[in-house]
Design a protein around this motif. Sequence first.
Motif, mmCIF file in Angstrom:
data_model
loop_
_atom_site.group_PDB
_atom_site.id
_atom_site.type_symbol
_atom_site.label_atom_id
_atom_site.label_comp_id
_atom_site.label_asym_id
_atom_site.label_seq_id
_atom_site.Cartn_x
_atom_site.Cartn_y
_atom_site.Cartn_z
ATOM 1 N N ASN A 1 47.460 34.003 37.392
ATOM 2 C CA ASN A 1 46.413 34.560 36.979
ATOM 3 C C ASN A 1 46.509 36.219 37.231
ATOM 4 O OD1 ASN A 1 43.928 34.891 35.895
ATOM 5 N ND2 ASN A 1 42.929 34.966 37.737
ATOM 6 N N THR A 2 47.794 36.433 37.540
ATOM 7 C CA THR A 2 47.948 37.760 37.975
ATOM 8 C C THR A 2 48.680 38.718 37.179
ATOM 9 O OG1 THR A 2 50.129 37.677 39.192
ATOM 10 C CG2 THR A 2 48.148 37.007 40.413
ATOM 11 N N SER B 1 44.167 40.983 41.407
ATOM 12 C CA SER B 1 44.745 40.773 39.909
ATOM 13 C C SER B 1 43.787 39.867 39.215
ATOM 14 C CB SER B 1 46.020 40.233 40.062
ATOM 15 O OG SER B 1 47.094 41.234 40.584
ATOM 16 N N ALA B 2 43.885 39.893 37.893
ATOM 17 C CA ALA B 2 43.198 39.094 37.228
ATOM 18 C C ALA B 2 43.993 39.140 35.566
ATOM 19 C CB ALA B 2 41.602 39.250 36.875
ATOM 20 N N CYS B 3 43.879 38.024 34.840
ATOM 21 C CA CYS B 3 44.629 37.809 33.616
ATOM 22 C C CYS B 3 43.905 37.210 32.598
ATOM 23 C CB CYS B 3 46.052 37.277 34.040
ATOM 24 S SG CYS B 3 47.107 37.210 32.393
ATOM 25 N N ALA C 1 46.262 42.074 31.625
ATOM 26 C CA ALA C 1 46.160 41.425 33.007
ATOM 27 C C ALA C 1 45.750 42.895 33.746
ATOM 28 C CB ALA C 1 47.199 40.752 33.659
ATOM 29 N N ALA C 2 45.268 43.011 35.208
ATOM 30 C CA ALA C 2 45.353 43.907 35.814
ATOM 31 C C ALA C 2 45.563 43.656 37.238
ATOM 32 C CB ALA C 2 43.854 44.467 35.729
ATOM 33 N N THR C 3 46.023 44.800 37.736
ATOM 34 C CA THR C 3 46.203 44.878 39.346
ATOM 35 C C THR C 3 45.349 45.984 39.983
ATOM 36 O OG1 THR C 3 48.027 43.340 39.407
ATOM 37 C CG2 THR C 3 47.916 45.057 41.273
ATOM 38 N N VAL C 4 44.537 45.934 40.870
ATOM 39 C CA VAL C 4 43.767 46.926 41.428
ATOM 40 C C VAL C 4 43.794 46.913 42.826
ATOM 41 C CG1 VAL C 4 41.617 48.310 41.151
ATOM 42 C CG2 VAL C 4 42.175 46.815 39.265
#
Length: 328
Positions: A5-6, A167-169, A179-182
Amino acid sequence: MAANNTITAVPGITAGHWTDANAATGCTVILCGDTATGGVAIRGGSPGTHETDLLNPIRRVDRVHAVLLAGGSAFGLATTAGVLCWLEERGVGFETPHGPVPIVPAAILYDLGVGRADLRPDANAGYAACDAASDAPLPSGSVGAGTGASVAKAFGSGGAVKGGIGSACCTLPNGISVAATVAVNAWGGIYDPHDGSLVAGPRRHDGSMADPIAAILNGEYPPDAAAMTNTTIGVVATDAALDKMQANFVASTAHDGLALAIRPCHTPGDGDTLFCVATGHNPTPSNLTAITAAATHVAGLAVLDAIQSATGLAGIPSVNELNHGIAG
């Protein structure tokens, strides 16, 4: 095995961290091969960036090869040199008559007040993050660019809560991944983007958490609260085929996800910056509205993941520690 989920769930994306827990700093690299289009949107008042102007649709170069997120404030931009070296050694970059020139946009956050201010991510750290990159799920929490991050600083650094990187996807019905990584190092508090409930607010002397918006409106927060030691930075990735204008639009609308989860967001003391990279690995015709909606969704969830996955460091307690009465 749990589903990924990343951000590395997006085809064409690999990512890795370099972490110095003792100095409370680090960096995170997102590698995107040689087919990715890039965009960027800067909303905060105190950004620290590298190669962002090149992502303007009117500029000549239309590909990015990596995006670098780092702690260390402006010193952390030195990490890009290591990423450039790593990519050059592998023949990745914008082709010129004298060899490839990698295009590596970057953004930094201010974590010098946590851990050791004299130790910052450097070129070796950037190179090591590339060596660590893979398509495995990217770890969340107090690692990489989120190692020294903190949030909820309306009452000063003494009332802060530990930040991190998350992260989330999601996958759209047509199969396109977003997806995003913050890395979350915000002055504001953190809210659940689904129901708006407070997750991490500035801590009062009695240990309770305040709603930062209410504290501001009531004049409860001290005027000398540290306001220049923040910044949330991140990357939205998709396997859709986007041009530079579309990638910039996705990066811009993804800030709505930050604003759902961080309040107040985009303050004068935050250099909030989001990149978008589109690998083009999925040839399915894309609906830009759907992709921007997904980008907003995953950006907000990545912020929440960063805070819920963080661990206390350098005297700053995590939300989990506070909820379980571990931290004083």
